[in-house]
Design an enzyme around this catalytic site. Structure first.
Site, mmCIF file in Angstrom:
data_model
loop_
_atom_site.group_PDB
_atom_site.id
_atom_site.type_symbol
_atom_site.label_atom_id
_atom_site.label_comp_id
_atom_site.label_asym_id
_atom_site.label_seq_id
_atom_site.Cartn_x
_atom_site.Cartn_y
_atom_site.Cartn_z
ATOM 1 N N PRO A 243 0.783 -1.242 0.000
ATOM 2 C CA PRO A 243 0.000 0.000 0.000
ATOM 3 C C PRO A 243 0.815 1.292 0.000
ATOM 4 C CG PRO A 243 0.049 -0.927 2.200
ATOM 5 C CD PRO A 243 0.770 -1.912 1.324
ATOM 6 N N CYS A 244 1.475 1.558 -1.117
ATOM 7 C CA CYS A 244 2.233 2.804 -1.224
ATOM 8 C C CYS A 244 1.314 4.020 -1.209
ATOM 9 C CB CYS A 244 3.111 2.795 -2.466
ATOM 10 S SG CYS A 244 2.255 2.439 -4.004
ATOM 11 N N HIS A 245 0.020 3.829 -1.483
ATOM 12 C CA HIS A 245 -0.912 4.953 -1.440
ATOM 13 C C HIS A 245 -1.107 5.465 -0.012
ATOM 14 C CE1 HIS A 245 -3.318 1.297 -0.778
ATOM 15 N NE2 HIS A 245 -4.163 2.061 -0.088
#
Length: 302
Positions: A243-245
């Site tokens: 989850p780089c977001h």
């Protein structure tokens, strides 16, 4: 993943544009539904089914300052032992993942001897491009902003010596399982050691929460390497599942997103809304991780 999910995201994308164009003025249900060319009743049902909250409530999650609100309310500090040892309590993880990392020597060969199958599938965040090896899902890109051809070229360039096969059934089946959050999903992390450490730290951020690039840098043991961490976050090949977001700038600004900021905003809003709408005990999931190149016991996050 049902085709309806793709349609729902297209509506969400248009809703983001309408909300931004309003310049901070709240839009009524009737007005927002009209902008979507839908009846208020249909618009209400669609949103409630997709995310679990009303359009009025969801609109609040899509405002431009929502990221700053998340920073205040759901900021996650990643301790080194927590991020790298992959242990802890009180996590609200939404997936059950097992991952295996490519060794440095394998990565240096730039994918030589590796067969990667790919295909596209609908997702709750628009069309997704999935890429898999015999060890698991190695790539997940979202094409709504970049276009399918650009996304495919981007992913292929990461492992230039690999053999790529168009095998949509195989690739999309594994990705659909992961995106639907049913059953265990295997990931194959292909990258240099530092980037893999950063991606592991990202997976320690609970759904509906956020952290900063500087916190991730501390978690991986390089507190001054914020710029390098930002680069590693941007090079994450497995969108959403890693989850780089959920990584934001220290100021609370969204920062960049490789697959387009509208997609990042929709992801953050979708997760925050679900975290508010679904009781914590229903979102508790167990993470297990094992990297054969690091002979350590299986590591679990609750």
């Amino acid at each position: 993943m049902e085709q309806d999910e793709h349609y729902h995201y297209a509506v969400i994308r248009r809703a983001i544009e309408c909300i931004d164009a309003a310049g901070g003025q709240a839009l009524t249900l009737d007005r927002l539904a009209a902008e979507m060319n839908m009846s208020p009743a249909h618009f209400q049902r669609l949103f409630s089914r997709w995310v679990g909250v009303s359009p009025k409530r969801y609109q609040q999650y899509l405002t431009l300052d929502h990221a700053r609100s998340l920073m205040r309310a759901r900021f996650t500090t990643l301790e080194t032992a927590d991020a790298l040892g992959l242990s802890g309590t009180g996590r609200l993880h939404d997936l059950f993942l097992r991952w295996e990392a490519m060794t440095p020597g394998e990565y240096a060969r730039r994918g030589a001897g590796l067969t990667v199958c790919y295909g596209v599938l609908p997702s709750q965040f628009g069309e997704a491009l999935a890429m898999v090896t015999d060890k698991g899902l190695c790539g997940l890109a979202f094409t709504e902003e970049t276009g399918r051809d650009a996304a495919l070229a981007d992913m292929m360039a990461r492992w230039p010596e690999a053999e790529f096969l168009h095998a949509p059934d195989r690739a999309s089946a594994l990705a659909a399982t992961a995106l639907s959050r049913h059953g265990m999903t295997r990931l194959h992390l292909i990258g240099p050691p530092f980037q893999i450490k950063v991606w592991e730290a990202l997976m320690a951020i609970p759904q509906g929460h956020v952290t900063t690039y500087s916190e991730i840098a501390r978690a991986v043991g390089h507190p001054r390497a914020v710029r390098a961490v930002g680069t590693a976050v941007g090079r994450n090949p497995i969108g959403y599942l890693i989850p780089c977001h959920r990584a934001l700038r220290k100021s609370g600004a969204l920062g960049g997103y490789h697959w387009g900021l509208p997609v990042k905003r929709a992801m953050l809003a979708w997760e925050a809304a679900r975290a508010d709408a679904i009781p914590c005990e229903q979102t508790h999931r167990q993470y297990r991780a094992h990297t054969p190149s690091q002979p350590a016991p299986a590591r679990t996050i609750f």
